[in-house]
Enzyme design. Structure first.
Site, PDB file in Angstrom:
ATOM      1  N   GLN A  13     -39.514 -55.715  28.638  1.00  0.00           N
ATOM      2  CA  GLN A  13     -39.643 -56.253  29.985  1.00  0.00           C
ATOM      3  C   GLN A  13     -40.300 -57.631  29.963  1.00  0.00           C
ATOM      4  O   GLN A  13     -40.913 -58.034  28.974  1.00  0.00           O
ATOM      5  CB  GLN A  13     -40.478 -55.309  30.849  1.00  0.00           C
ATOM      6  CG  GLN A  13     -41.859 -55.030  30.304  1.00  0.00           C
ATOM      7  CD  GLN A  13     -42.475 -53.756  30.842  1.00  0.00           C
ATOM      8  OE1 GLN A  13     -42.183 -53.332  31.948  1.00  0.00           O
ATOM      9  NE2 GLN A  13     -43.329 -53.130  30.048  1.00  0.00           N
ATOM     10  N   ASP A  68     -51.856 -50.613  31.552  1.00  0.00           N
ATOM     11  CA  ASP A  68     -52.940 -51.436  32.096  1.00  0.00           C
ATOM     12  C   ASP A  68     -54.297 -50.756  31.944  1.00  0.00           C
ATOM     13  O   ASP A  68     -55.335 -51.417  31.993  1.00  0.00           O
ATOM     14  CB  ASP A  68     -52.674 -51.752  33.571  1.00  0.00           C
ATOM     15  CG  ASP A  68     -52.449 -50.498  34.396  1.00  0.00           C
ATOM     16  OD1 ASP A  68     -53.433 -49.802  34.711  1.00  0.00           O
ATOM     17  OD2 ASP A  68     -51.280 -50.210  34.738  1.00  0.00           O
ATOM     18  N   GLU A  88     -47.999 -45.287  25.596  1.00  0.00           N
ATOM     19  CA  GLU A  88     -47.437 -46.483  26.237  1.00  0.00           C
ATOM     20  C   GLU A  88     -46.452 -47.120  25.266  1.00  0.00           C
ATOM     21  O   GLU A  88     -46.781 -47.347  24.102  1.00  0.00           O
ATOM     22  CB  GLU A  88     -48.560 -47.459  26.585  1.00  0.00           C
ATOM     23  CG  GLU A  88     -48.106 -48.868  26.914  1.00  0.00           C
ATOM     24  CD  GLU A  88     -47.214 -48.952  28.153  1.00  0.00           C
ATOM     25  OE1 GLU A  88     -46.131 -49.572  28.048  1.00  0.00           O
ATOM     26  OE2 GLU A  88     -47.592 -48.409  29.205  1.00  0.00           O
ATOM     27  N   ASP A 119     -42.632 -44.159  22.233  1.00  0.00           N
ATOM     28  CA  ASP A 119     -41.799 -43.671  23.316  1.00  0.00           C
ATOM     29  C   ASP A 119     -42.380 -42.373  23.879  1.00  0.00           C
ATOM     30  O   ASP A 119     -42.493 -41.369  23.157  1.00  0.00           O
ATOM     31  CB  ASP A 119     -40.387 -43.443  22.771  1.00  0.00           C
ATOM     32  CG  ASP A 119     -39.397 -43.005  23.836  1.00  0.00           C
ATOM     33  OD1 ASP A 119     -39.813 -42.729  24.979  1.00  0.00           O
ATOM     34  OD2 ASP A 119     -38.197 -42.942  23.520  1.00  0.00           O
ATOM     35  N   GLY A 120     -42.743 -42.381  25.153  1.00  0.00           N
ATOM     36  CA  GLY A 120     -43.314 -41.200  25.771  1.00  0.00           C
ATOM     37  C   GLY A 120     -42.357 -40.020  25.828  1.00  0.00           C
ATOM     38  O   GLY A 120     -42.782 -38.862  25.735  1.00  0.00           O
ATOM     39  N   ASP A 138     -47.447 -42.215  34.604  1.00  0.00           N
ATOM     40  CA  ASP A 138     -47.813 -43.472  35.258  1.00  0.00           C
ATOM     41  C   ASP A 138     -46.796 -44.531  34.836  1.00  0.00           C
ATOM     42  O   ASP A 138     -47.085 -45.426  34.054  1.00  0.00           O
ATOM     43  CB  ASP A 138     -49.237 -43.860  34.852  1.00  0.00           C
ATOM     44  CG  ASP A 138     -49.710 -45.134  35.535  1.00  0.00           C
ATOM     45  OD1 ASP A 138     -49.010 -45.633  36.437  1.00  0.00           O
ATOM     46  OD2 ASP A 138     -50.787 -45.632  35.148  1.00  0.00           O
ATOM     47  N   SER A 139     -45.612 -44.397  35.382  1.00  0.00           N
ATOM     48  CA  SER A 139     -44.491 -45.245  34.960  1.00  0.00           C
ATOM     49  C   SER A 139     -44.228 -46.338  35.983  1.00  0.00           C
ATOM     50  O   SER A 139     -44.789 -46.343  37.081  1.00  0.00           O
ATOM     51  CB  SER A 139     -43.229 -44.391  34.808  1.00  0.00           C
ATOM     52  OG  SER A 139     -42.822 -43.918  36.080  1.00  0.00           O
ATOM     53  N   THR A 140     -43.343 -47.247  35.605  1.00  0.00           N
ATOM     54  CA  THR A 140     -42.798 -48.175  36.587  1.00  0.00           C
ATOM     55  C   THR A 140     -41.842 -47.392  37.487  1.00  0.00           C
ATOM     56  O   THR A 140     -41.684 -46.180  37.346  1.00  0.00           O
ATOM     57  CB  THR A 140     -42.066 -49.334  35.898  1.00  0.00           C
ATOM     58  OG1 THR A 140     -41.109 -48.798  34.962  1.00  0.00           O
ATOM     59  CG2 THR A 140     -43.046 -50.218  35.126  1.00  0.00           C
ATOM     60  N   ASP A 141     -41.192 -48.062  38.414  1.00  0.00           N
ATOM     61  CA  ASP A 141     -40.339 -47.375  39.387  1.00  0.00           C
ATOM     62  C   ASP A 141     -39.158 -46.680  38.719  1.00  0.00           C
ATOM     63  O   ASP A 141     -38.814 -46.968  37.569  1.00  0.00           O
ATOM     64  CB  ASP A 141     -39.827 -48.378  40.433  1.00  0.00           C
ATOM     65  CG  ASP A 141     -40.955 -48.874  41.329  1.00  0.00           C
ATOM     66  OD1 ASP A 141     -41.929 -48.127  41.520  1.00  0.00           O
ATOM     67  OD2 ASP A 141     -40.854 -50.007  41.828  1.00  0.00           O
TER      68      ASP A 141
END
Length: 201
Positions: A13, A68, A88, A119-120, A138-141
């Protein structure tokens, strides 16, 4: 006014950090605001404390994503937690957070934390049965890089990895901001975990 502090591409990303006048430093992933220092506590406290206070005696927690560090920071405020594993996939997010978001990343060196950069999905696939009391995704969208964390297979493996009274919570966007995406996640939870064990907040 905005001042860009970071503009880097990882293999997963685009990562940017902006210094803002009113909101502190702001983390932007692939052009989408991920968090600001001023109000990040609203998200991180809810995603961590609700499941941990709902569980009768959580000792081991798994955090998928959350590079984060904000979620881990909140989880480690619970004294009965003996171990936290954070998985993460993007090392650059961790590095950027440590430098530009110290209030969030302050617990990434905690002795109870096992930090894994991998890789989770694979981690959960390989994890032993009944190995975590709480799993926090707790991921991105649920589109783009985070989309793979919103599949039946992933959640079925999470269910296997949870203890009998275990709790799973995930970031599923907003009731009002993205109702169709939220509904899709909620229906998937109903199917896998059962309606009587599925809540939205």
């Amino acid at each position: 006014t905005l001042r860009r502090l970071v503009n880097q591409e990882s293999q997963y990303q685009k990562i940017e950090v902006y210094e803002t006048e009113k909101w502190g430093n702001m983390l932007v992933l692939d052009g989408i605001i991920n968090l600001t220092e001023k109000d990040e506590f609203v998200y991180h406290e809810m995603i961590a404390h609700v499941p941990l206070f709902s569980h009768p005696n959580p000792k081991k927690a798994l955090v998928i994503g959350g590079g984060d560090g904000g979620t881990v920071r909140e989880v480690l405020n619970h004294e009965n937690i003996e171990k936290v594993v954070m998985v993460e996939i993007d090392q650059l997010v961790i590095d950027v957070a440590k430098k530009y978001l110290p209030g969030l990343s302050c617990a990434l060196g905690h002795p109870k934390l096992e930090l894994r950069v991998e890789d989770g999905i694979k981690y959960v696939l390989d994890a032993p049965d009944s190995s975590f009391d709480v799993i926090i995704v707790d991921s991105t969208d649920n589109y783009g890089p985070g989309e793979v964390l919103f599949t039946d297979e992933f959640y079925k493996n999470c269910l296997r990895v949870l203890t009998e009274d275990g709790i799973l919570v995930c970031q599923a966007q907003s009731f009002s901001g993205a109702p169709q995406r939220f509904q899709a996640v909620f229906e998937r939870y109903n199917k896998i975990f059962g309606k009587e064990k599925t809540w939205a907040y």
